[in-house]
Motif scaffolding. Structure first.
Motif, PDB file in Angstrom:
ATOM      1  N   ALA A  56      47.007  37.340  47.727  1.00 31.48           N
ATOM      2  CA  ALA A  56      47.126  36.952  49.022  1.00 31.48           C
ATOM      3  C   ALA A  56      46.299  35.547  49.300  1.00 31.48           C
ATOM      4  CB  ALA A  56      46.259  37.908  49.873  1.00 31.48           C
ATOM      5  N   VAL A  57      45.169  35.499  48.370  1.00 36.37           N
ATOM      6  CA  VAL A  57      44.512  34.090  48.457  1.00 36.37           C
ATOM      7  C   VAL A  57      45.281  33.056  47.491  1.00 36.37           C
ATOM      8  CG1 VAL A  57      42.525  33.011  47.744  1.00 36.37           C
ATOM      9  CG2 VAL A  57      42.342  35.151  49.039  1.00 36.37           C
ATOM     10  N   ALA A  58      45.878  33.492  46.379  1.00 39.37           N
ATOM     11  CA  ALA A  58      46.717  32.723  45.816  1.00 39.37           C
ATOM     12  C   ALA A  58      47.902  31.953  46.183  1.00 39.37           C
ATOM     13  CB  ALA A  58      46.939  33.192  44.032  1.00 39.37           C
ATOM     14  N   LEU A  59      48.429  32.806  47.129  1.00 38.00           N
ATOM     15  CA  LEU A  59      49.480  32.289  48.064  1.00 38.00           C
ATOM     16  C   LEU A  59      49.028  30.973  48.830  1.00 38.00           C
ATOM     17  CD1 LEU A  59      51.537  35.565  49.060  1.00 38.00           C
ATOM     18  CD2 LEU A  59      52.310  33.578  47.811  1.00 38.00           C
ATOM     19  N   ARG A  60      47.916  31.152  49.303  1.00 35.80           N
ATOM     20  CA  ARG A  60      47.277  30.106  49.985  1.00 35.80           C
ATOM     21  C   ARG A  60      46.769  28.837  49.348  1.00 35.80           C
ATOM     22  NH1 ARG A  60      44.034  34.352  52.882  1.00 35.80           N
ATOM     23  NH2 ARG A  60      42.234  33.081  52.382  1.00 35.80           N
ATOM     24  N   PHE A  61      46.414  29.060  48.089  1.00 29.93           N
ATOM     25  CA  PHE A  61      45.800  28.114  47.173  1.00 29.93           C
ATOM     26  C   PHE A  61      46.602  28.151  45.847  1.00 29.93           C
ATOM     27  CE2 PHE A  61      42.745  29.278  50.222  1.00 29.93           C
ATOM     28  CZ  PHE A  61      42.030  27.979  50.633  1.00 29.93           C
ATOM     29  N   PRO A  62      47.914  27.732  45.669  1.00 34.28           N
ATOM     30  CA  PRO A  62      48.557  28.073  44.380  1.00 34.28           C
ATOM     31  C   PRO A  62      48.244  27.396  43.171  1.00 34.28           C
ATOM     32  CG  PRO A  62      49.861  26.707  46.027  1.00 34.28           C
ATOM     33  CD  PRO A  62      48.697  27.267  46.814  1.00 34.28           C
ATOM     34  N   GLN A 104      35.798  53.907  40.397  1.00 32.79           N
ATOM     35  CA  GLN A 104      37.109  52.953  39.669  1.00 32.79           C
ATOM     36  C   GLN A 104      37.012  51.504  40.397  1.00 32.79           C
ATOM     37  OE1 GLN A 104      38.825  54.538  37.841  1.00 32.79           O
ATOM     38  NE2 GLN A 104      39.214  56.661  38.375  1.00 32.79           N
ATOM     39  N   THR A 105      36.552  50.695  39.528  1.00 38.19           N
ATOM     40  CA  THR A 105      36.401  49.259  39.682  1.00 38.19           C
ATOM     41  C   THR A 105      37.438  48.461  39.240  1.00 38.19           C
ATOM     42  OG1 THR A 105      34.045  49.700  39.918  1.00 38.19           O
ATOM     43  CG2 THR A 105      34.832  47.434  40.068  1.00 38.19           C
ATOM     44  N   ALA A 106      38.388  47.868  39.954  1.00 38.91           N
ATOM     45  CA  ALA A 106      39.499  47.150  39.578  1.00 38.91           C
ATOM     46  C   ALA A 106      39.065  45.399  39.826  1.00 38.91           C
ATOM     47  CB  ALA A 106      40.881  47.410  40.044  1.00 38.91           C
ATOM     48  N   VAL A 107      39.704  44.567  38.802  1.00 35.40           N
ATOM     49  CA  VAL A 107      39.786  43.122  38.807  1.00 35.40           C
ATOM     50  C   VAL A 107      41.073  42.450  38.649  1.00 35.40           C
ATOM     51  CG1 VAL A 107      38.602  42.716  36.621  1.00 35.40           C
ATOM     52  CG2 VAL A 107      38.545  41.238  38.446  1.00 35.40           C
ATOM     53  N   ALA A 108      41.450  41.742  39.230  1.00 37.43           N
ATOM     54  CA  ALA A 108      42.496  41.113  38.958  1.00 37.43           C
ATOM     55  C   ALA A 108      42.334  39.557  39.008  1.00 37.43           C
ATOM     56  CB  ALA A 108      43.790  41.393  40.001  1.00 37.43           C
ATOM     57  N   VAL A 109      43.255  38.687  38.415  1.00 37.40           N
ATOM     58  CA  VAL A 109      43.123  37.211  38.346  1.00 37.40           C
ATOM     59  C   VAL A 109      44.471  36.580  38.378  1.00 37.40           C
ATOM     60  CG1 VAL A 109      42.279  35.148  37.004  1.00 37.40           C
ATOM     61  CG2 VAL A 109      40.815  36.864  37.044  1.00 37.40           C
ATOM     62  N   VAL A 110      44.942  35.753  39.316  1.00 36.34           N
ATOM     63  CA  VAL A 110      45.957  35.244  39.790  1.00 36.34           C
ATOM     64  C   VAL A 110      45.987  33.695  39.853  1.00 36.34           C
ATOM     65  CG1 VAL A 110      47.982  35.284  41.213  1.00 36.34           C
ATOM     66  CG2 VAL A 110      46.671  37.462  40.720  1.00 36.34           C
ATOM     67  N   CYS A 111      47.036  32.940  39.080  1.00 35.72           N
ATOM     68  CA  CYS A 111      47.095  31.782  39.376  1.00 35.72           C
ATOM     69  C   CYS A 111      48.602  31.366  39.652  1.00 35.72           C
ATOM     70  CB  CYS A 111      46.606  30.922  38.084  1.00 35.72           C
ATOM     71  SG  CYS A 111      46.860  29.125  38.322  1.00 35.72           S
ATOM     72  N   HIS A 112      49.279  31.029  40.695  1.00 35.81           N
ATOM     73  CA  HIS A 112      50.685  30.857  41.033  1.00 35.81           C
ATOM     74  C   HIS A 112      50.998  29.737  40.155  1.00 35.81           C
ATOM     75  CE1 HIS A 112      51.590  34.169  43.684  1.00 35.81           C
ATOM     76  NE2 HIS A 112      50.722  33.729  44.548  1.00 35.81           N
ATOM     77  N   ALA A 113      50.486  28.468  40.088  1.00 38.08           N
ATOM     78  CA  ALA A 113      51.055  27.493  39.344  1.00 38.08           C
ATOM     79  C   ALA A 113      51.337  27.679  38.182  1.00 38.08           C
ATOM     80  CB  ALA A 113      49.764  26.220  39.432  1.00 38.08           C
ATOM     81  N   THR A 114      50.442  28.425  37.389  1.00 35.23           N
ATOM     82  CA  THR A 114      50.730  28.654  35.851  1.00 35.23           C
ATOM     83  C   THR A 114      51.566  30.066  35.755  1.00 35.23           C
ATOM     84  OG1 THR A 114      48.689  29.866  35.839  1.00 35.23           O
ATOM     85  CG2 THR A 114      48.577  27.216  35.347  1.00 35.23           C
ATOM     86  N   GLY A 115      51.514  30.912  36.561  1.00 38.58           N
ATOM     87  CA  GLY A 115      52.020  32.277  36.492  1.00 38.58           C
ATOM     88  C   GLY A 115      51.331  33.198  35.940  1.00 38.58           C
TER      89      GLY A 115
END
Length: 193
Positions: A56-62, A104-115
């Motif tokens: 959701a945040v990566a969509l705003r800050f690709p 259950q502690t989950a973490v995700a890292v996303v960068c739209h520009a690099t995929g």
């Protein structure tokens, strides 16, 4: 040039934890509906929400590298969320006394520009002591952990409620597994040292 890093969270605990890595970052509210899906397990809920927050945040800050995280207390397959108030926290702690929970502690890292997109789970096995009502009340009055999954802050007085903690990522119980987060940030191209 290092990409901007953003923590997709409104949690002060996650903000404090990420600060330990000594990298510049910003914080953005992910604005994600955290309602569990029908028959969704605590593990699946935590993983889905961590990824949805980051996306959701990566969509705003690709161009940015975005970190999302979520934690769900798992009592025999039942998700326990943040209590929100004293009455619900009391009820949660009464149900948890003498029980073993998996946070259950989950973490995700996303960068739209690099995929780039990665996620991981850091389950934490926690055994609660047999707690009397007076001890529960005393703890809640002292710490008021109404914004914590499972109604207990292990980084504070809540540690006195526990018999044991078993985890391979010591910050996972507080809300952001930094070993896994650092691993994913390095994979996304962030130089931590």
């Amino acid at each position: 040039m290092q990409r901007q890093v953003i923590l997709a969270s409104t949690s002060r605990y996650r903000l404090e934890l990420l600060t330990r890595l000594r990298l510049p970052f910003e914080v953005q509210a992910p604005e994600v509906d955290e309602t569990p899906l029908a028959n969704e397990t605590p593990r699946a809920l935590a993983e889905r929400l961590a990824l949805e927050k980051a996306r959701a945040v990566a969509l705003r800050f690709p161009e940015a590298i975005v970190i999302g995280s979520d934690q769900v207390a798992d009592l025999a397959g039942e998700p326990l969320g943040k209590p929100g108030d004293h009455a619900r926290a009391t009820a949660q702690l009464r149900r948890m006394r003498g029980q073993t929970l998996i946070f259950q502690t989950a973490v995700a890292v996303v960068c739209h520009a690099t995929g780039f997109e990665a996620r991981d789970l850091a389950p934490v096995r926690v055994v609660f002591r047999e707690l009397g009502d007076a001890a529960i009340e005393q703890y809640l009055q002292a710490e008021q952990p109404y914004d914590c999954a499972g109604s207990a802050k292990s980084e504070g007085l809540g540690i006195a409620l526990l018999e044991s903690i078993d985890s391979d990522d010591p910050t996972a119980l507080v809300g952001l597994p930094l070993i896994r987060t650092a691993r994913m940030l390095r994979a996304a191209g962030v130089d931590l040292l």
